[in-house]
Design an enzyme around this catalytic site. Structure first.
Site, PDB file in Angstrom:
ATOM      1  N   SER A  30      21.322  36.153  10.037  1.00  0.00           N
ATOM      2  CA  SER A  30      20.773  36.320   8.696  1.00  0.00           C
ATOM      3  C   SER A  30      21.438  37.500   7.983  1.00  0.00           C
ATOM      4  O   SER A  30      22.644  37.518   7.834  1.00  0.00           O
ATOM      5  CB  SER A  30      19.249  36.479   8.785  1.00  0.00           C
TER       6      SER A  30
ATOM      7  N   ASP B  74      21.879  35.624   1.084  1.00  0.00           N
ATOM      8  CA  ASP B  74      22.264  36.299   2.313  1.00  0.00           C
ATOM      9  C   ASP B  74      23.309  35.436   3.031  1.00  0.00           C
ATOM     10  O   ASP B  74      23.623  34.335   2.579  1.00  0.00           O
ATOM     11  CB  ASP B  74      21.038  36.579   3.183  1.00  0.00           C
TER      12      ASP B  74
ATOM     13  N   ASP C 272      23.512  33.393   5.543  1.00  0.00           N
ATOM     14  CA  ASP C 272      23.256  31.986   5.878  1.00  0.00           C
ATOM     15  C   ASP C 272      22.526  31.251   4.750  1.00  0.00           C
ATOM     16  O   ASP C 272      22.111  30.106   4.914  1.00  0.00           O
ATOM     17  CB  ASP C 272      22.494  31.862   7.195  1.00  0.00           C
TER      18      ASP C 272
ATOM     19  N   ASP D   8      19.691  31.214   3.207  1.00  0.00           N
ATOM     20  CA  ASP D   8      18.313  30.716   3.167  1.00  0.00           C
ATOM     21  C   ASP D   8      17.415  31.619   2.312  1.00  0.00           C
ATOM     22  O   ASP D   8      16.266  31.268   2.043  1.00  0.00           O
ATOM     23  CB  ASP D   8      17.723  30.554   4.572  1.00  0.00           C
TER      24      ASP D   8
END
Length: 574
Positions: free
Chosen positions: A149, A304, A306, A308
């Site tokens: 993340s 961010d 990734d 999400d």
């Protein structure tokens, strides 16, 4: 077998079952007499928690590396095989732009392929919500996403998803953890070499058709007008991560002609070289975007690594850039979604709003005003999706919107996790819609406060690393649990909810009542007489203790003053 950290470290440095690079990395630490680092790497194992792995990369049992990834995957493979014949088949694998992410994904694929479990692995970095979407599309048994993340570059992680599209929750999480813990002799875990798996058809690449399917699903949720979108000027940054693969083509399809990408941050980079932290929750991550902006730019969007989570900056009334917090972004998106669905007569009759316990009460007030059922869950989007899936399967309710204060949002059921790509599209379209009405996002936020009361929400985090830090965190929680404060900043504490014991107690009464019935979690909720709420919880993945503050009133300055007093007194207690 080695029975202490020193022997284990020596075993890793000498046993030819480990690759040469791993052995040399440990040998170097021995040559430096770096016992502190060796002990940290080998005293324990990198714990496979309720969502998977996350930790520093490097050689050792307490690090993210080829061998700990194989151990986790071996345990997952054993659990999948225990399920027997199933309509769900195979595992979808995705990874982000971090160092070693593709390597770890390929290692996981090799373990699964050895067990004859089909693997569908993305051929390039991919946002987390797109991996979950593909899992649901293929009706796969599980998914693995290699990402840490928004953590610093030295970290990586391994998240496991189940066939409902969401991260693993009880009972599957504890059962998988048991299997992972039973895996020994990490250097002997058997694999099928990646290229052999490809040639035998056990490993298959996932290509651009998965992107097209995802875009089709997301565009069905679009509530904006492409003609209006053309007039809005947007800056976007993926913060060196995966978001560009989703956000840029999606916004262009929705008519955003004036979309500019921060050039220095458009290229994937595991070092995240232009930011201190690749976290869109932090204003420092937006510095390059601000410097890149022009006077006619109205909106900055950031994901961010990734993709999400979504971070947003808007223009204030003085045309200066203003960072919205996660609660404000969510409240604005929620009101936009619900008002648009209502105007289009598309609001589900059984619609529900699912929100994490630590999120601002503002969202719940908005949802109830539109007639939605409100459901609270534990912190973590896996609980939001788990509840959404349960309600859908039982025919009780349909998810209209889910959110958590840490910049996570979802509408619909096309993916089983929060989606910063969809959220970027939705926020941009909301901005364009408001502009067509002669309004700004700041106007819309002020209108929400006028209607539902001014909400001041804040999060304070204390990082306490190491064994001493863990002991301090436990002591803080024990003290608050056993000796809860009677007052905080001059206001009476009228009730305490303890999710670890599932109890609720009004301070004026001696009788303890049943709590909300959520899964047990080390969380304490203090309710004050003036509608203020203080929530205390340790992080589940990092050496941190978190304090959430939710205040409501009519005088903004008074709330700011009160919040400062609460923090001062609370931290003095600690």
């Amino acid at each position: 077998m080695p029975n202490n950290w020193h022997e284990t470290a020596k075993f890793w440095s000498q046993n030819t079952g480990f690759d040469e690079h791993t052995r040399k990395e440990i040998q170097k630490l021995f040559a430096q007499n770096n016992d502190k680092e060796l002990e940290d790497r080998f005293r324990g194992i990198l714990e496979f928690g309720t969502g998977g792995l996350r930790g520093l990369m490097g050689a050792g049992t307490n690090r993210m590396n080829t061998y700990t990834v194989r151990q986790a995957t071996e345990g997952l493979a054993r659990y999948i095989k225990q399920q027997g014949p199933s309509p769900y088949q195979g595992v979808v694998l995705g990874y982000d732009s971090r160092h070693n992410s593709q390597l770890f994904a390929k290692n996981a694929a090799e373990v699964l392929a050895f067990h004859k479990i089909p693997v569908f692995i993305f051929s390039d970095i991919i946002p987390t919500p797109m991996v979950s979407c593909e899992l649901l599309h293929r009706k796969a048994m599980a998914g693995i996403i290699i990402t840490a993340s928004h953590n610093p570059p030295a970290y990586n992680g391994y998240k496991v998803y189940w066939n409902n599209g969401g991260q693993i929750i009880p009972p599957d999480d504890s059962r998988i953890i048991e299997e992972v813990r039973s895996v020994e002799a990490l250097e002997k875990i058997q694999i099928l070499p990646f290229e052999t798996g490809i040639s035998e058809g056990l490993i298959q690449w996932v290509e651009q058709d998965a992107d097209e399917y995802y875009f089709e699903q997301v565009q069905q949720l679009a509530l904006g007008n492409p003609a209006l979108n053309q007039k809005t000027h947007v800056i976007y940054t993926p913060l060196h991560g995966t978001g560009g693969r989703g956000v840029v083509p999606l916004l262009k399809r929705r008519g955003f002609e004036h979309l500019r990408i921060v050039p220095e941050q458009a290229v994937p980079d595991g070092n995240f070289s232009t930011v201190t932290s690749p976290n869109p929750e932090e204003e420092s991550a937006m510095e390059l975007a601000i410097a890149f902006s022009k006077p006619d730019d109205e909106l900055i969007l950031a994901n961010d690594p990734d993709a999400d989570r979504l971070g947003v900056m808007i223009r204030d009334n003085n045309q200066q850039w203003f960072r919205l917090n996660g609660n404000q972004i969510g409240a604005l998106l929620l009101d936009y979604q619900l008002s648009s669905l209502k105007a289009l007569n598309r609001m589900p009759h059984d619609g529900c709003f699912i929100v994490s316990l630590v999120t601002s009460p503002l969202g719940s007030s908005i949802a109830r005003n539109y007639g939605l059922k409100v459901v609270e869950t534990l912190t973590g989007f896996k609980w939001i999706w788990g509840e959404a899936y349960r309600l859908k399967q039982s025919g009780q309710a349909t998810l209209v919107f889910g959110m958590e204060e840490s910049h996570g949002y979802l509408a619909g059921t096309y993916t089983g996790d929060k989606d910063g790509v969809w959220a970027a599209m939705a926020f941009a379209e909301m901005t364009a819609s408001l502009k067509a009405q002669g309004k700004t996002v700041m106007d819309a936020l002020e209108q929400l406060y006028q209607q539902y009361g001014y909400h001041l929400d804040a999060l304070e985090t204390q990082t306490l690393p190491g064994q001493d830090g863990a002991a301090r965190i436990q002591n803080v929680m024990r003290t608050f649990r056993e000796q809860p404060p009677l007052t905080i900043a001059g206001k009476q504490v009228i009730a305490v909810t303890d999710l670890l014991n599932d109890s609720f107690r009004k301070m004026a009464e001696t009788q303890i009542q049943n709590g909300p019935g959520l899964p047990k979690s080390n969380v304490l909720v203090f309710e004050l007489e003036d509608q203020t709420r203080v929530i205390v919880r340790p992080s589940g993945t990092e050496p941190k203790i978190k304090f959430y503050f939710n205040l409501k009133g009519t005088d903004r300055q008074a709330l700011e003053t009160h919040l400062t007093a609460i923090k001062t007194e609370l931290f003095a207690m600690i």
